[in-house]
Design an enzyme around this catalytic site. Structure first.
Site, mmCIF file in Angstrom:
data_model
loop_
_atom_site.group_PDB
_atom_site.id
_atom_site.type_symbol
_atom_site.label_atom_id
_atom_site.label_comp_id
_atom_site.label_asym_id
_atom_site.label_seq_id
_atom_site.Cartn_x
_atom_site.Cartn_y
_atom_site.Cartn_z
ATOM 1 N N SER A 43 -2.583 -2.619 3.005
ATOM 2 C CA SER A 43 -3.452 -1.733 2.243
ATOM 3 C C SER A 43 -2.979 -0.282 2.372
ATOM 4 O O SER A 43 -1.830 0.016 2.100
ATOM 5 C CB SER A 43 -4.898 -1.916 2.695
ATOM 6 O OG SER A 43 -5.791 -1.259 1.841
ATOM 7 N N ASP A 185 -5.580 -6.562 -2.346
ATOM 8 C CA ASP A 185 -5.420 -5.920 -1.051
ATOM 9 C C ASP A 185 -5.110 -6.924 0.059
ATOM 10 O O ASP A 185 -5.806 -7.922 0.233
ATOM 11 C CB ASP A 185 -6.722 -5.178 -0.739
ATOM 12 C CG ASP A 185 -6.582 -4.184 0.388
ATOM 13 O OD1 ASP A 185 -6.189 -4.592 1.491
ATOM 14 O OD2 ASP A 185 -6.883 -2.999 0.165
#
Length: 353
Positions: A43, A185
């Protein structure tokens, strides 16, 4: 000794590891890419990992100070309008993304241009997830054997690893085999990617020979190591794993379980499952970190900070007051860990043998 840097996910809280790396660079007089043999991230940590290994116009990597400006100068562009109420629903009844991807994508394009993963200055890997199948996946480059996602543009990899469901739209991606994927993500499957870095490094340590490095594990041209179990924290062999977190709660508890709450707040039908989801999200990370301490001892360095009560831990709270609180927390984290930071700085500037 294989020197591995791992950076957690955490949205705007990525300002914490970026600040710590700034201090490390100031102490050593070197860029992060010149201190580590492998960088992994998830992320926001994935964006940092790629930014730290992407060649700039002068052929060098970006500094941590340059990358921290993503949060301080562009946080409100990437996360506009915080806080917000319930998300709008599509015609099919699914929540619409909370934020448009365009500002983040523009920033990433400015950072990476047309650079591909294979051009990374150091071996790098970032975590993502194929949403329809929940399959964990890696983007890899810089000498690592290409994963099933191939030699993708860094911009695509950075956008995919950071597109948290319900915050940003999934990233459509066709892999080299022609399979259509919908990437989100990497924090959905591993907010702390330390095991990714360790597995690459250990494989290379076990298989490398006197004149080769981690090429047997997919990394070419690195300095070899030996049995990591026999190495001391300041020795020349084995693996040194530096893992940078993005904050714990004001009670010192991991924020990984709150990833579940971040998802649920946009999907009320999951509210009843929240306790179970929090347990599922939090358990693996805590267990992994305990096992890393057992396996590596002093060669596993976890850098983490407790967020004070007035600092919002939300992934997307980029309001000026909250960002100032995060910056203050980051600076305090550096001060509190000054002795360890100096020890690591001295160790990382030592040449490989």
């Amino acid at each position: 000794m294989q020197r591995v840097l791992s950076i957690d996910g955490g949205g705007i809280r990525g300002v914490l590891p970026a600040t710590w790396l700034m201090s490390l660079e100031e102490l050593t007089g070197r860029r992060t890419a010149d201190l580590f043999d492998l960088v992994v991230g998830t992320s926001t940590g994935g964006i940092l990992a790629l930014g730290l290994t992407c060649p700039q116009e002068d052929g060098r990597s970006a500094s941590a100070a340059q990358l921290r400006r993503m949060y301080t100068d562009h946080g409100r562009e990437i996360f506009p309008g915080f806080p917000s109420g319930q998300p709008a629903l599509s015609a099919q009844g699914h929540p619409e993304p909370k934020y448009p991807s365009a500002p983040l994508e523009r920033y990433l394009q400015d950072m990476f241009g047309l650079t591909r993963l294979s051009e990374a200055l150091r071996p790098a890997a970032v975590v993502t997830c194929d949403l329809p199948t929940a399959e964990p996946l890696l983007f890899t480059g810089g000498g690592l054997d290409q994963s099933e996602l191939g030699d993708a543009p860094m911009t695509t990899a950075a956008l995919a690893t950071s597109s948290f469901p319900s915050y940003f739209a999934p990233v459509p991606f066709r892999d080299p085999a022609g399979r259509e994927r919908s990437l989100v993500d990497g924090g959905v499957v591993a907010r702390d990617p330390a095991f990714v870095g360790l597995s690459y490094a250990v494989a290379g340590v076990r298989r490398s020979g006197a004149a080769t490095a981690v090429d047997a594990a997919g990394v070419a041209g690195r300095t070899p190591g030996h049995d990591p179990q026999s190495a001391e924290a300041d020795g020349d062999d084995g693996v040194l794993l530096v893992s940078l977190g993005t904050g714990t709660s004001s009670g010192g508890l991991s924020l990984e379980p709150e990833a579940a709450a971040e998802l649920v707040h946009t999907q009320p039908r999951l509210q009843l499952l929240l306790p179970a989801l929090r347990a599922l999200y939090g358990g693996p990370g805590e267990l992994m970190r305990r096992q890393l301490r057992i396996a590596l001892g002093g060669r596993y360095v976890r850098v983490q900070a407790e967020l004070p009560p007035h600092v919002d831990a939300a992934l997307d709270d980029a309001r000026p007051d909250n960002l100032r609180g995060l910056l203050d927390t980051a600076e305090q984290m550096v001060q509190d860990g000054e002795a360890e930071l100096h020890r690591l700085a001295a160790l990382l500037v030592q040449p490989h043998r």
